[in-house]
Design a protein around this motif. Structure first.
Motif, short mmCIF file in Angstrom:
data_model
loop_
_atom_site.label_atom_id
_atom_site.label_comp_id
_atom_site.label_asym_id
_atom_site.label_seq_id
_atom_site.Cartn_x
_atom_site.Cartn_y
_atom_site.Cartn_z
N LYS A 272 1.22 -1.19 0.02
CA LYS A 272 0.11 0.04 0.44
C LYS A 272 0.76 0.75 0.58
N ARG A 273 0.00 2.11 -0.45
CA ARG A 273 0.72 3.60 0.11
C ARG A 273 -0.39 4.74 0.16
N PHE A 274 0.56 5.47 0.51
CA PHE A 274 -0.43 6.25 1.02
C PHE A 274 -0.06 7.98 0.29
N PHE A 275 -0.99 8.53 -0.17
CA PHE A 275 -0.99 9.74 -0.64
C PHE A 275 -1.41 11.22 0.00
N TYR A 276 -1.11 12.08 -0.72
CA TYR A 276 -1.42 13.48 0.57
C TYR A 276 -1.73 14.82 -0.23
N SER A 277 -2.46 15.59 0.27
CA SER A 277 -2.60 16.99 -0.01
C SER A 277 -1.52 17.88 0.57
N VAL A 278 -1.01 18.51 -0.23
CA VAL A 278 -0.56 19.78 0.35
C VAL A 278 -0.94 20.83 -0.16
N TYR A 279 -1.16 21.97 1.22
CA TYR A 279 -1.27 23.38 0.66
C TYR A 279 -0.65 24.22 1.61
N ASP A 280 -0.71 25.59 1.57
CA ASP A 280 -0.41 27.07 3.11
C ASP A 280 -1.88 27.03 3.01
N GLU A 281 -1.56 26.95 4.34
CA GLU A 281 -3.49 27.52 4.86
C GLU A 281 -3.62 28.97 4.48
N LYS A 282 -3.16 29.48 4.36
CA LYS A 282 -2.47 31.36 4.30
C LYS A 282 -3.00 31.79 3.48
N LYS A 283 -3.09 30.83 2.18
CA LYS A 283 -3.26 31.32 0.93
C LYS A 283 -4.31 30.31 0.25
N LEU A 284 -4.64 29.34 1.12
CA LEU A 284 -6.01 28.45 0.10
C LEU A 284 -6.96 30.17 -0.01
N THR A 285 -7.61 29.88 -0.99
CA THR A 285 -9.23 30.18 -1.68
C THR A 285 -10.34 29.87 -1.13
N PRO A 286 -11.26 30.42 -1.53
CA PRO A 286 -12.83 29.51 -1.29
C PRO A 286 -13.14 28.42 -1.80
N ALA A 287 -12.75 29.19 -3.09
CA ALA A 287 -12.76 27.18 -3.78
C ALA A 287 -11.79 26.33 -3.62
N GLY A 288 -10.82 26.33 -2.72
CA GLY A 288 -9.69 25.37 -2.86
C GLY A 288 -10.27 24.68 -0.97
N GLU A 289 -10.17 25.94 -0.40
CA GLU A 289 -11.18 25.04 1.29
C GLU A 289 -12.38 24.03 0.84
N THR A 290 -12.88 24.34 -0.06
CA THR A 290 -14.39 23.27 -0.97
C THR A 290 -14.19 21.95 -1.16
N PHE A 291 -13.16 22.30 -2.20
CA PHE A 291 -12.37 21.11 -2.47
C PHE A 291 -11.80 19.95 -2.34
N LEU A 292 -10.59 20.83 -0.44
CA LEU A 292 -10.50 19.94 0.51
C LEU A 292 -11.69 19.37 0.78
N SER A 293 -12.42 20.49 1.23
CA SER A 293 -13.44 19.40 2.17
C SER A 293 -14.12 18.85 1.53
N PHE A 294 -14.38 18.92 0.50
CA PHE A 294 -14.74 17.37 -0.22
C PHE A 294 -14.39 16.32 -0.40
N ILE A 295 -12.55 16.18 -0.65
CA ILE A 295 -12.05 14.98 -0.86
C ILE A 295 -11.66 14.32 0.23
N HIS A 296 -11.65 15.24 1.29
CA HIS A 296 -11.23 14.79 2.91
C HIS A 296 -12.17 14.25 3.75
N LYS A 297 -13.57 13.79 3.09
CA LYS A 297 -15.12 13.53 3.38
C LYS A 297 -14.59 12.06 5.15
N ASP A 298 -14.83 12.51 5.69
CA ASP A 298 -14.30 11.36 6.55
C ASP A 298 -13.27 10.81 7.03
N LYS A 299 -12.15 11.73 6.00
CA LYS A 299 -10.22 10.62 6.58
C LYS A 299 -10.08 11.49 7.67
N GLU A 300 -10.36 12.03 8.13
CA GLU A 300 -9.50 12.57 9.65
C GLU A 300 -10.36 12.30 10.71
N GLN A 301 -11.35 11.72 11.06
CA GLN A 301 -12.50 11.34 11.46
C GLN A 301 -12.04 10.25 12.19
#
Length: 301
Positions: A272-301
């Motif tokens: 197995k291998r694991f993939f990660y998202s990488v980003y600068d929280e200070k520069k994230l746009t609303p579209a970026g935040e929405t996309f991350l929230s969408f693809i990270h569903k239930d991953k960190e609960q």
């Protein structure tokens, strides 16, 4: 105080270079110098100590840099809050991804996302991890997706996808001289089989070898008969019956469904291998935040 001048100043102070700032902001170096000069004139003070080798902040520059960080963050956050208030996520989202993610995993996620957020325009670039981080630094992409954690503490990194690496063979590939069409093998039996792998030194090859070693399979003992530099060539070679390979299961879904390739099961061996998202929280746009929230569903609960 001109906000555009402040943004230019902030970038120069962060990068400690006028030439790098010019590339990041897509401006000419004389224009950068002119804006810094105008800002210094408006404040009646020098902001940088310039030498032939580097650019350092003066004491006044240090004070302004700290304030500029807060001002830029506040403005950025305000823009996001207003966008969210309008209840319509929109804008351009630039993302970079490694090969398997960019070709086989993210397109499906993007398709589902677009059904819910049709006003977000997504631009996807496929690069290696080093290129992705460089594009993040130069603000050419908003989010990167890579196949392993990186040594860049300034970025937030979040696990979002587990990928399975599988052994594959052609539908009619004979595993042994005894006309053996078995799909299940012991780890020791794979050493005698002809392998097709990515070229030595590639990130994917290195990852596969690391995973094999963890389960006591030694890459140096594999009978590698062919090395290729891309996934599609490997799949074609396997389909032609030249040998077997190890590949991302996500990248051979089509071939498995057509039954041109079959999956081999190796006893007590899962890769197995694991993939990660990488980003600068200070520069994230609303579209970026929405996309991350969408693809990270239930991953960190």
């Amino acid at each position: 105080m001109n906000f555009d001048h402040l943004k230019v100043f902030h970038t120069v102070a962060r990068e400690k270079s006028f030439s790098k700032t010019a590339k990041i902001l897509h401006m000419s170096q004389p224009n950068i110098s002119s804006q810094i000069r105008q800002l210094e004139e408006s404040l009646d003070t020098k902001l940088f100590k310039r030498t032939t080798r580097k650019v350092d902040l003066t004491q006044a520059g240090e004070i302004l840099f700290q304030s500029a960080e807060k001002i830029i963050y506040i403005i950025h956050q305000t823009q996001k809050d207003i966008t969210l208030l309008s209840n319509s996520t929109h804008g351009v989202l630039n993302i970079g991804a490694s090969l398997t993610l960019g070709e086989h995993i993210l397109p499906r996620m993007i398709g589902h996302f677009k059904k819910e957020f049709p006003h977000v325009q997504i631009v996807l670039e496929i690069n290696n991890s080093d290129q992705i981080i460089e594009k993040l630094k130069n603000e050419k992409i908003h989010i990167g997706f890579v196949q392993s954690m990186i040594n860049s503490p300034e970025y937030r990194q979040r696990y979002f996808y587990e990928d399975e690496l599988i052994f594959i063979a052609a539908k009619d590939f004979i595993l042994q001289d005894s006309l053996d069409f078995r799909n299940s093998l012991s780890p020791d039996e794979i050493y005698s089989l002809p392998f097709i792998l990515r070229e030595a030194g590639s990130g994917t090859r290195q990852l596969i070898e690391e995973q094999l070693i963890k389960v006591n399979v030694y890459p140096s003992k594999l009978n590698v008969i062919l090395e290729l530099d891309n996934t599609q060539s490997i799949k074609s070679a396997v389909e032609a019956g030249i040998g077997i390979s190890i590949i991302s299961k996500a990248s051979v879904q089509h071939e498995l469904s057509l039954n041109t390739i079959r999956e081999l099961s190796i006893q007590d061996l899962q890769l197995k291998r694991f993939f990660y998202s990488v980003y600068d929280e200070k520069k994230l746009t609303p579209a970026g935040e929405t996309f991350l929230s969408f693809i990270h569903k239930d991953k960190e609960q």
